[in-house]
Design a protein around this motif. Structure first.
Motif, PDB file in Angstrom:
ATOM      1  N   ILE A 188       0.900  -1.064  -0.063  1.00 23.05           N
ATOM      2  CA  ILE A 188      -0.217  -0.049   0.090  1.00 23.05           C
ATOM      3  C   ILE A 188       0.717   1.066  -0.121  1.00 23.05           C
ATOM      4  O   ILE A 188       0.772   2.119  -0.985  1.00 23.05           O
ATOM      5  CB  ILE A 188      -1.000   0.267   1.179  1.00 23.05           C
ATOM      6  CG1 ILE A 188      -2.134  -1.074   1.055  1.00 23.05           C
ATOM      7  CG2 ILE A 188      -1.631   1.416   1.350  1.00 23.05           C
ATOM      8  CD1 ILE A 188      -2.967  -0.914   0.126  1.00 23.05           C
ATOM      9  N   ALA A 189       1.864   1.234   0.655  1.00 24.78           N
ATOM     10  CA  ALA A 189       2.621   2.279   0.968  1.00 24.78           C
ATOM     11  C   ALA A 189       3.478   2.705  -0.365  1.00 24.78           C
ATOM     12  O   ALA A 189       3.454   3.888  -0.630  1.00 24.78           O
ATOM     13  CB  ALA A 189       3.696   2.252   2.128  1.00 24.78           C
ATOM     14  N   SER A 190       4.000   1.537  -0.856  1.00 20.95           N
ATOM     15  CA  SER A 190       4.511   1.841  -2.144  1.00 20.95           C
ATOM     16  C   SER A 190       3.724   2.179  -3.243  1.00 20.95           C
ATOM     17  O   SER A 190       4.093   3.239  -4.144  1.00 20.95           O
ATOM     18  CB  SER A 190       5.439   0.448  -2.572  1.00 20.95           C
ATOM     19  OG  SER A 190       5.281   0.522  -3.894  1.00 20.95           O
ATOM     20  N   ILE A 191       2.558   1.551  -3.287  1.00 20.70           N
ATOM     21  CA  ILE A 191       1.660   2.183  -4.262  1.00 20.70           C
ATOM     22  C   ILE A 191       1.000   3.655  -3.941  1.00 20.70           C
ATOM     23  O   ILE A 191       0.721   4.232  -5.304  1.00 20.70           O
ATOM     24  CB  ILE A 191       0.420   1.154  -4.616  1.00 20.70           C
ATOM     25  CG1 ILE A 191       1.273  -0.225  -5.139  1.00 20.70           C
ATOM     26  CG2 ILE A 191      -0.781   1.711  -5.791  1.00 20.70           C
ATOM     27  CD1 ILE A 191       0.327  -1.337  -5.319  1.00 20.70           C
ATOM     28  N   LEU A 192       1.084   3.904  -3.181  1.00 20.38           N
ATOM     29  CA  LEU A 192       0.506   5.428  -2.590  1.00 20.38           C
ATOM     30  C   LEU A 192       1.571   6.091  -3.404  1.00 20.38           C
ATOM     31  O   LEU A 192       1.245   7.365  -3.734  1.00 20.38           O
ATOM     32  CB  LEU A 192       0.199   5.462  -1.037  1.00 20.38           C
ATOM     33  CG  LEU A 192      -1.138   5.023  -0.666  1.00 20.38           C
ATOM     34  CD1 LEU A 192      -0.850   5.393   0.816  1.00 20.38           C
ATOM     35  CD2 LEU A 192      -2.132   5.722  -1.038  1.00 20.38           C
ATOM     36  N   VAL A 193       2.987   5.937  -3.068  1.00 20.65           N
ATOM     37  CA  VAL A 193       3.819   6.856  -3.651  1.00 20.65           C
ATOM     38  C   VAL A 193       3.727   6.821  -5.261  1.00 20.65           C
ATOM     39  O   VAL A 193       4.075   7.906  -5.766  1.00 20.65           O
ATOM     40  CB  VAL A 193       5.096   6.331  -3.136  1.00 20.65           C
ATOM     41  CG1 VAL A 193       6.269   7.106  -3.823  1.00 20.65           C
ATOM     42  CG2 VAL A 193       5.285   6.256  -1.644  1.00 20.65           C
ATOM     43  N   GLU A 194       3.057   5.765  -5.894  1.00 25.18           N
ATOM     44  CA  GLU A 194       3.184   5.814  -7.229  1.00 25.18           C
ATOM     45  C   GLU A 194       1.909   7.030  -7.660  1.00 25.18           C
ATOM     46  O   GLU A 194       1.958   7.116  -8.846  1.00 25.18           O
ATOM     47  CB  GLU A 194       2.745   4.335  -7.722  1.00 25.18           C
ATOM     48  CG  GLU A 194       4.004   3.731  -8.344  1.00 25.18           C
ATOM     49  CD  GLU A 194       3.376   2.312  -8.823  1.00 25.18           C
ATOM     50  OE1 GLU A 194       2.303   2.121  -9.137  1.00 25.18           O
ATOM     51  OE2 GLU A 194       4.067   1.301  -8.889  1.00 25.18           O
ATOM     52  N   GLY A 195       1.164   7.210  -6.657  1.00 21.02           N
ATOM     53  CA  GLY A 195       0.240   8.044  -6.979  1.00 21.02           C
ATOM     54  C   GLY A 195      -1.270   7.317  -7.017  1.00 21.02           C
ATOM     55  O   GLY A 195      -2.321   8.083  -7.456  1.00 21.02           O
ATOM     56  N   LYS A 196      -1.698   6.135  -6.395  1.00 15.71           N
ATOM     57  CA  LYS A 196      -2.819   5.596  -6.500  1.00 15.71           C
ATOM     58  C   LYS A 196      -3.546   5.904  -5.173  1.00 15.71           C
ATOM     59  O   LYS A 196      -3.072   6.644  -4.321  1.00 15.71           O
ATOM     60  CB  LYS A 196      -2.633   4.029  -6.691  1.00 15.71           C
ATOM     61  CG  LYS A 196      -2.120   3.897  -8.039  1.00 15.71           C
ATOM     62  CD  LYS A 196      -2.066   2.451  -8.583  1.00 15.71           C
ATOM     63  CE  LYS A 196      -1.461   2.359 -10.000  1.00 15.71           C
ATOM     64  NZ  LYS A 196      -1.275   1.098 -10.362  1.00 15.71           N
ATOM     65  N   VAL A 197      -4.911   5.617  -5.293  1.00 14.43           N
ATOM     66  CA  VAL A 197      -5.787   5.902  -4.164  1.00 14.43           C
ATOM     67  C   VAL A 197      -5.912   4.312  -3.169  1.00 14.43           C
ATOM     68  O   VAL A 197      -6.442   3.497  -3.840  1.00 14.43           O
ATOM     69  CB  VAL A 197      -7.101   6.276  -4.423  1.00 14.43           C
ATOM     70  CG1 VAL A 197      -7.973   6.551  -3.271  1.00 14.43           C
ATOM     71  CG2 VAL A 197      -6.569   7.645  -5.254  1.00 14.43           C
ATOM     72  N   ALA A 198      -5.811   4.412  -1.981  1.00 14.70           N
ATOM     73  CA  ALA A 198      -6.248   3.316  -1.259  1.00 14.70           C
ATOM     74  C   ALA A 198      -7.413   3.562  -0.665  1.00 14.70           C
ATOM     75  O   ALA A 198      -7.725   4.607  -0.043  1.00 14.70           O
ATOM     76  CB  ALA A 198      -5.056   2.920  -0.482  1.00 14.70           C
ATOM     77  N   ILE A 199      -8.233   2.610  -0.195  1.00 16.05           N
ATOM     78  CA  ILE A 199      -9.615   2.485   0.594  1.00 16.05           C
ATOM     79  C   ILE A 199      -9.600   1.546   1.425  1.00 16.05           C
ATOM     80  O   ILE A 199      -9.396   0.233   1.220  1.00 16.05           O
ATOM     81  CB  ILE A 199     -10.526   2.217  -0.462  1.00 16.05           C
ATOM     82  CG1 ILE A 199     -10.669   3.145  -1.450  1.00 16.05           C
ATOM     83  CG2 ILE A 199     -12.086   2.207   0.251  1.00 16.05           C
ATOM     84  CD1 ILE A 199     -11.717   2.619  -2.810  1.00 16.05           C
ATOM     85  N   PHE A 200      -9.403   1.879   2.919  1.00 16.74           N
ATOM     86  CA  PHE A 200      -9.335   1.244   3.949  1.00 16.74           C
ATOM     87  C   PHE A 200     -10.992   0.960   4.557  1.00 16.74           C
ATOM     88  O   PHE A 200     -11.574   1.763   4.535  1.00 16.74           O
ATOM     89  CB  PHE A 200      -8.719   1.682   5.363  1.00 16.74           C
ATOM     90  CG  PHE A 200      -7.153   1.992   4.783  1.00 16.74           C
ATOM     91  CD1 PHE A 200      -6.710   2.654   3.738  1.00 16.74           C
ATOM     92  CD2 PHE A 200      -6.237   0.936   5.436  1.00 16.74           C
ATOM     93  CE1 PHE A 200      -5.182   2.602   3.516  1.00 16.74           C
ATOM     94  CE2 PHE A 200      -4.855   1.071   5.402  1.00 16.74           C
ATOM     95  CZ  PHE A 200      -4.359   1.900   4.396  1.00 16.74           C
ATOM     96  N   VAL A 201     -11.149  -0.267   4.969  1.00 17.94           N
ATOM     97  CA  VAL A 201     -12.443  -0.532   5.626  1.00 17.94           C
ATOM     98  C   VAL A 201     -12.376  -1.114   6.835  1.00 17.94           C
ATOM     99  O   VAL A 201     -11.608  -2.088   7.038  1.00 17.94           O
ATOM    100  CB  VAL A 201     -13.158  -1.522   4.559  1.00 17.94           C
ATOM    101  CG1 VAL A 201     -14.683  -1.899   5.101  1.00 17.94           C
ATOM    102  CG2 VAL A 201     -13.671  -0.788   3.258  1.00 17.94           C
ATOM    103  N   ASN A 202     -12.998  -0.773   7.841  1.00 16.85           N
ATOM    104  CA  ASN A 202     -12.851  -1.289   9.313  1.00 16.85           C
ATOM    105  C   ASN A 202     -13.495  -2.760   9.004  1.00 16.85           C
ATOM    106  O   ASN A 202     -14.599  -2.852   8.610  1.00 16.85           O
ATOM    107  CB  ASN A 202     -13.559  -0.411  10.255  1.00 16.85           C
ATOM    108  CG  ASN A 202     -13.230  -0.584  11.558  1.00 16.85           C
ATOM    109  OD1 ASN A 202     -12.169  -1.390  11.748  1.00 16.85           O
ATOM    110  ND2 ASN A 202     -13.821  -0.003  12.514  1.00 16.85           N
ATOM    111  N   GLY A 203     -12.897  -3.555   9.759  1.00 20.53           N
ATOM    112  CA  GLY A 203     -13.319  -4.828   9.952  1.00 20.53           C
ATOM    113  C   GLY A 203     -12.690  -5.654   8.545  1.00 20.53           C
ATOM    114  O   GLY A 203     -12.978  -6.940   8.658  1.00 20.53           O
ATOM    115  N   SER A 204     -11.831  -5.129   8.011  1.00 20.77           N
ATOM    116  CA  SER A 204     -11.267  -6.054   6.699  1.00 20.77           C
ATOM    117  C   SER A 204      -9.666  -5.894   6.730  1.00 20.77           C
ATOM    118  O   SER A 204      -9.268  -4.911   6.832  1.00 20.77           O
ATOM    119  CB  SER A 204     -11.947  -5.431   5.339  1.00 20.77           C
ATOM    120  OG  SER A 204     -11.178  -5.976   4.486  1.00 20.77           O
TER     121      SER A 204
END
Lengths: 492, 357, 362
Positions: A233-249
């Motif tokens: 996730i960290a690496s792909i965020l640096v690439e400029g993408k968007v991450a979606i976190f969901v509680n419980g997952s």
């Protein structure tokens, strides 16, 4: 007089509340004597952390001097405590891990203290995306822990976290994370808007979000990448993408993604680029093999014996001699058997699952060939195809790969290689039309972006990864990667 | 909303169901013909023989051999199918034999049968048999199937032996060209085994003459633009020299002086001596080279004049002249060919003598 | 108007032009174009390529005047509404006819080579949804199909080299043994295989910075010319001229000789792969026809697509057998020749005069 009647009414209300609550078997009620009169304390046994109650609340009720709830509130070492007059709220709050304190003779207010039970799984080793080298942390179910795992790797103020609530009943926390100044604002907006538009009563896992915000909900292809690795996730965020976190997952979604990205394991980045590229190519070949080999077998054996070299024909005909079915039935039976094994293995506990795999793979396979239900050659091909589909690092994509094989087999049995070509064309056009968060899914193949091939079919060295993928329309395209020493050496 | 999905599934299902009962060719429910033999019989009828592999356990292959006589190939196939347990299909034909009598009558119809059918490939070996094709097919003993047996027999002879490159495609090319006459390998039975014994020359599509395979080395050098692995044997009273690993290049020069032209065929030969019965070959390199050169030229000139007598042109001299000469006139050439001076000029170079002095 | 998201980059013109030109023609043109120039006809292919480049130049000169211009706009500007719309309709019918020709010829090959008992209309039921799925959405999808339809079948070019071992240089010697007139006559036959690029008149407004894309159109044409020339040259090396007279699909014949350890009879594989060359042809023509009708009469794009695909379905199912397909092929080539080399220059001149006159008036 008036005051007295209202006092009485309040008293009656409280007693009514207590009666109602006492019908729940988890309800605990204490009464303590105080200089102002009785103090009531109540909670649901299963909902709160009783250790904290014993440790921090109980002593304070006895030791400190206070005349009303406000004074008491100042002594309680917890934030998010509330004062309320509304008795109707209480049952609801108790379910949400609150403890109430009520001073019957002082005021009609209730002091509500949150004592949530912190039941968290320990951060453990990634199981789905295991890698031999590299970090060994995987996300857990708690969203704050997960966000923290990423923050640890990206301790920068630009990390943008936008929290949302989804689910009319579950009201699940969802966080959209991106890096300001790198990620495209449009992508973030699209993600947020789509999550806001979701109308669903429960969000138990990130896959609920994945399916409800997908660009094409009728597609067998997952349109958002999911991963359990915080480093990825960290690496792909640096690439400029968007991450979606969901509680419980424990799985975090990533977008906009491309088809190719589903076949890149994060381990690729920990290995030397030549090794990594070769492995990635092997994986892609495995996927093609996995999708095409059974349909090819069916097509060739049913319609095109001409293209098989004579020496290979001997092997093929020999292995099929005992089989009473046409190739299509044979292939479907065998594919079905393999799916059955996989499904049985997935549903059973790990240890029994392994046994099933061995029993199914060896015993049933051998027996089926000996009994003349299937041919040796097909058994090998189907097993290899299954193996090929499991090389895909993303589980959901490997399911898709196994699924799209079935229509291909059926069309190939009727129209031979032409049918196969037409089916592939269907998939091709479908992939061309597909988008991920509004960005083309089939990039960089089409729209053709030569520069993005540096991290698609192969992974070139970091010194050549000096631009973020155009797919995500990053706000900042350039990225520094080259080693200063390299530059010096090159200039010499 | 969902109408389009319903329509899509109806269309696709209908399409699959309606074409599901097209005759399929499931590999274990057909009989693949691998070898065909055509014989001309006494009563102007065609005897067709086909071999189709019968697969045994443990990867062994035997052959079904069916044979029948009819007026046309088509009728033959009907009759053969009546005998076969499964449908006979042409898709894997590897070898086609014609007996000498049929070849002498002309085989262009039988070639047409092979080239018109899209399921028959271009790399089919054709051959003439000295006796009945049925006998030749029957005489092969193999566990790989007769198709592979005969195909391998031709293949290695083409690659390393005296047989020039030949298959259906090349035969048809020569037949259609009008500037070249085709040839085919010829098989006969020697000691109950099939053996490549000669090269059969055709005039148009009719067999006219043959050349024993042991003398075909010169023909191969004259015919092919490049031989990559040939062999040659020189025999005289003085000594015997076997030359192997021969590589040759050939070019044809046509010179017009006045009315008729002269043709010179230049052949460049490089090879290594592998067998030598004389003394110390390294010391008499030039003599060996000269002897071999003269021998090849003598044999070649004899061969060419034989072709001229028969008025056939399997070497494709006309083809070479046509492509190298803008004033070429077919009629003129054809009439001049039998008496045209054609000279063969060989250049021999021995490159090695093995590992002995 | 067309949004920026629907537009494609100028480079894609290369693939659009190539994909529209490379089609069923490549399978059998060798034995058609040698009618006059014999073994020199491969030179005619190059001449035809140059001529087509000229027509592309003419088209660009007309289209460049207006970034949003397409054939509908040009016709309306030049002839006025009524006559213009009439001619546009004819153009749409021509595009539809080309799609039918390509599809029907391909099915003919399947029938001859693989499935003699194929029920054509039932087979079409499998294809029509695919065409609809491709053309009903954005133009981007059609471009994607064209792009992959050029890139993927390019591997078939490699297969040509297998046939080189049977090549005989004598078959094309002496070079230039025919007169210029004969070469030009053969070129006029070769041009028919390049015809598809008239779709340029329709998709032009969908190109980003369309005016600057002209060089890519010429590159696309160059690629097509190279492929045709290579195929032609290798066929002429492989076959001699009298042999060519008797084969219908010379390119497929080239593949017949290929034998690999795991694959014999490459043409079966090749015919299947050719589908990826046929598909861009059909969808591009169908899309262009749909778009032209939509632009002229203002109907709904998807509905027009459905109707035209219906026509495609019925016509392809009706024309059967070698004669039917030949009839289709011949009429399409005649119309195409007239359209490209007579109508387009005439239109160019009239359009040019109109522009000058109106400029002066205003």
């Amino acid at each position: 007089m008036n005051k007295k009647t209202s006092q009485k009414k309040i008293q009656r209300d409280f007693e009514k509340l207590l009666r109602e609550l006492k019908q729940k078997d988890a309800f605990i009620h204490y009464q303590r004597e105080h200089e102002t009169g009785p103090i009531h304390l109540g909670y649901l046994k299963t909902a709160i952390d009783t250790d904290k109650l014993e440790k921090y609340i109980m002593p304070r009720l006895q030791e400190y001097m206070y005349q009303n709830l406000n004074e008491l509130k100042d002594h309680i070492p917890f934030t998010k405590t509330e004062l309320t007059d509304d008795a109707d709220q209480i049952p609801d709050k108790l379910v949400k891990s609150f403890v109430f304190i009520y001073m019957a003779n002082v005021s009609p207010s209730y002091l509500l203290i949150p004592l949530p039970l912190d039941e968290k799984r320990q951060v453990s080793v990634p199981e789905v995306e295991f890698s031999v080298v590299g970090p060994k942390e995987a996300f857990v179910e708690d969203i704050d822990t997960n966000l923290n795992l990423v923050r640890k790797r990206l301790a920068i103020p630009e990390l943008n976290v936008k929290k949302l609530r989804v689910g009319t009943i579950t009201k699940t926390d969802v966080a959209v994370v991106s890096i300001a100044g790198i990620a495209d604002e449009d992508n973030v907006k699209t993600a947020v808007q789509r999550i806001k538009d979701v109308d669903i009563d429960q969000v138990v896992d990130s896959s609920f979000i994945q399916q409800t915000i997908a660009d094409n909900k009728n597609s067998p292809f997952p349109q958002l990448l999911d991963t359990e690795r915080p480093d990825r996730i960290a690496s792909i965020l640096v690439e400029g993408k968007v991450a979606i976190f969901v509680n419980g997952s424990p799985h975090v979604l990533l977008g906009p993604t491309t088809l190719i990205e589903f076949f890149s394991a994060f381990e690729d980045y920990f290995l030397n680029w030549l090794t990594a590229s070769s492995f990635r190519l092997i994986r892609l070949i495995a996927v093609f093999f996995s999708i095409l080999i059974t349909p090819l077998y069916v097509a060739v054996l049913t319609h095109h014996f001409e293209i098989v070299p004579q020496t290979m024909l001997t092997t093929l005909v020999n292995s099929r001699m005992q089989v009473p079915f046409p190739p299509i039935i044979e292939a479907l039976v065998l594919e079905f058997a393999i799916e059955l094994l996989r499904e049985a293995g997935a549903r059973l506990p790990t240890k029994i699952g392994q046994t099933i795999g061995i029993v199914g793979g060896i015993v049933i396979g051998t027996a089926a060939v000996e009994a003349g239900i299937t041919s040796n050659v097909l058994l090998i091909l189907v097993a290899l195809a299954a193996l090929g589909s499991f090389t895909t690092p993303v589980y959901k994509m490997s399911n898709t790969i196994r699924l799209i094989r079935f229509p291909l087999i059926i069309v190939a049995s009727v129209y031979g290689l032409i049918g196969l070509a037409i089916s592939i064309a269907y998939i091709m056009v479908h992939l061309l039309r597909l988008t991920s968060l509004g960005r083309p899914f089939f990039a960089p193949i089409f729209p053709f972006r030569f520069a993005d091939f540096k991290d698609a079919l192969i992974r070139l060295p970091f010194s050549m990864q000096n631009k973020r993928p155009f797919q995500v329309r990053p706000s900042k395209v350039k990225r520094p990667v080259a080693n200063e020493n390299d530059k010096l050496r090159d200039s010499r | 909303m969902y109408l389009k999905y319903i329509v899509f599934f109806v269309f696709v299902t209908a399409s699959l169901l309606l074409n599901a009962f097209m005759p399929s060719k499931i590999i274990d429910q057909i009989q693949m013909i691998t070898v065909i033999g055509f014989d001309a019989t006494e009563e102007e009828r065609v005897q067709g023989t086909v071999a189709s592999p019968k697969y045994q356990q443990e990867g062994q292959v035997e052959d079904f051999i069916y044979t029948d006589t009819a007026d046309t190939v088509y009728e033959d196939w009907v009759k053969l199918n009546a005998k076969a347990t499964e449908r006979l299909l042409n898709g894997k034909i590897k070898v086609v034999f014609y007996n000498q009598k049929l070849a002498a009558e002309g085989i262009s119809d039988f070639i047409g049968f092979l080239t018109r059918d899209p399921s028959i490939g271009g790399n089919v070996s054709l051959a003439v048999t000295e006796g009945s094709t049925l006998d030749v097919i029957n005489s092969a003993t193999t566990t790989k199937g007769r198709g592979i047996f005969f195909a391998d027999l031709f293949e290695h002879n083409i690659r390393h032996g005296n047989l020039p490159q030949i298959n259906l495609k090349i035969f048809e090319s020569a037949l259609d060209s009008g500037t070249q006459d085709p040839f085919l390998p010829m098989l006969s039975i020697e000691k109950e085994r099939p053996a490549l014994t000669a090269i059969a020359f055709f005039k148009g599509d009719q067999y006219v003459d043959k050349l024993p395979i042991e003398h075909a080395d010169v023909f191969k050098m004259l015919y092919e633009k490049n031989v990559s692995d040939g062999e040659y044997q020189y025999k005289s009273e003085e000594y015997i020299a076997a030359v192997e690993n021969i590589e040759t290049t050939k070019d044809v020069v046509f010179e017009t002086n006045g009315g008729s032209g002269t043709v010179t065929i230049n052949v460049n030969i490089r090879g290594a001596v592998r067998e030598f019965t004389g003394q110390l070959p390294t010391t008499q390199k030039e003599k060996i080279e000269r002897d071999i050169k003269q021998d090849i030229e003598k044999k070649a000139n004899r061969l060419v004049s034989r072709f001229q007598e028969l008025e056939i042109d399997p070497l494709g001299i006309e083809d070479d002249i046509k492509s190298g000469n803008r004033t070429y006139n077919q009629k003129h050439f054809k009439s001049a060919y039998p008496d045209m001076p054609i000279r063969v000029n060989a250049e021999v170079k021995i490159t090695g003598y093995g590992i002995m002095r | 108007m067309i949004s920026l998201d629907d537009k494609v980059s100028g480079l894609m013109v290369l693939f659009l032009i190539s994909a529209s030109q490379l089609g069923v023609g490549v399978l059998g043109f060798q034995s058609i174009i040698n009618k006059y120039a014999g073994h020199d006809a491969w030179i005619s292919v190059m001449i035809a390529g140059i001529a087509v480049s000229g027509v592309i130049w003419l088209m660009y000169q007309m289209l460049k005047n207006d970034e949003k211009g397409d054939i509908v706009a040009i016709h309306e500007f030049t002839y006025g509404k009524w006559l213009g719309n009439f001619l546009t309709t004819l153009f749409a019918i021509y595009l539809l006819l080309m799609a039918i020709v390509v599809l029907r010829t391909y099915i003919e090959i399947i029938q001859v080579w693989i499935f003699p008992h194929l029920k054509v209309w039932a087979f079409l039921l499998l294809l029509i949804p695919l065409f609809y799925y491709t053309i009903s959405d954005q133009f981007r999808t059609v471009v994607g199909v064209c792009f992959l339809g050029v890139v993927y079948p390019a591997i078939l070019n490699l297969a040509l080299f297998f046939s080189v071992q049977y090549a005989d240089i004598d078959n094309i010697l002496p070079i230039l043994d025919h007169t210029i007139t004969e070469l030009l006559q053969s070129s006029s036959l070769a041009v028919l295989d390049f015809m598809g690029f008239s779709a340029l008149l329709v998709f032009y407004p969908f190109i980003r910075e369309a005016g600057k894309s002209q060089k890519y159109a010429h590159y696309g044409n160059l690629y097509t010319t190279l492929v045709y020339t290579a195929v032609c040259l290798i066929s002429y090396l492989y076959y001699n001229q009298s042999e060519l007279d008797s084969v219908i699909w010379a390119s497929l014949g080239l593949w017949k000789i290929i034998e690999m350890p795991f694959l014999e009879r490459f043409e079966y594989f090749g015919i299947a792969t050719l589908f990826f060359m046929i598909l861009p042809n059909v969808v591009l023509y169908m899309w262009a026809a749909t778009r032209t009708v939509t632009r002229t009469f203002g109907f709904d794009h998807k509905k027009v697509a459905l109707v035209l695909l219906g026509i495609l379905f019925i016509t392809s199912a009706i024309f059967t057998g070698r004669e039917g397909v030949n009839l289709l092929n011949d009429s399409a080539s005649r119309i195409g020749l007239v359209f490209l080399f007579i109508y387009i220059p005439v239109l160019f001149v009239i359009n040019f005069i109109c522009r000058k006159v109106r400029k002066n008036v205003s």
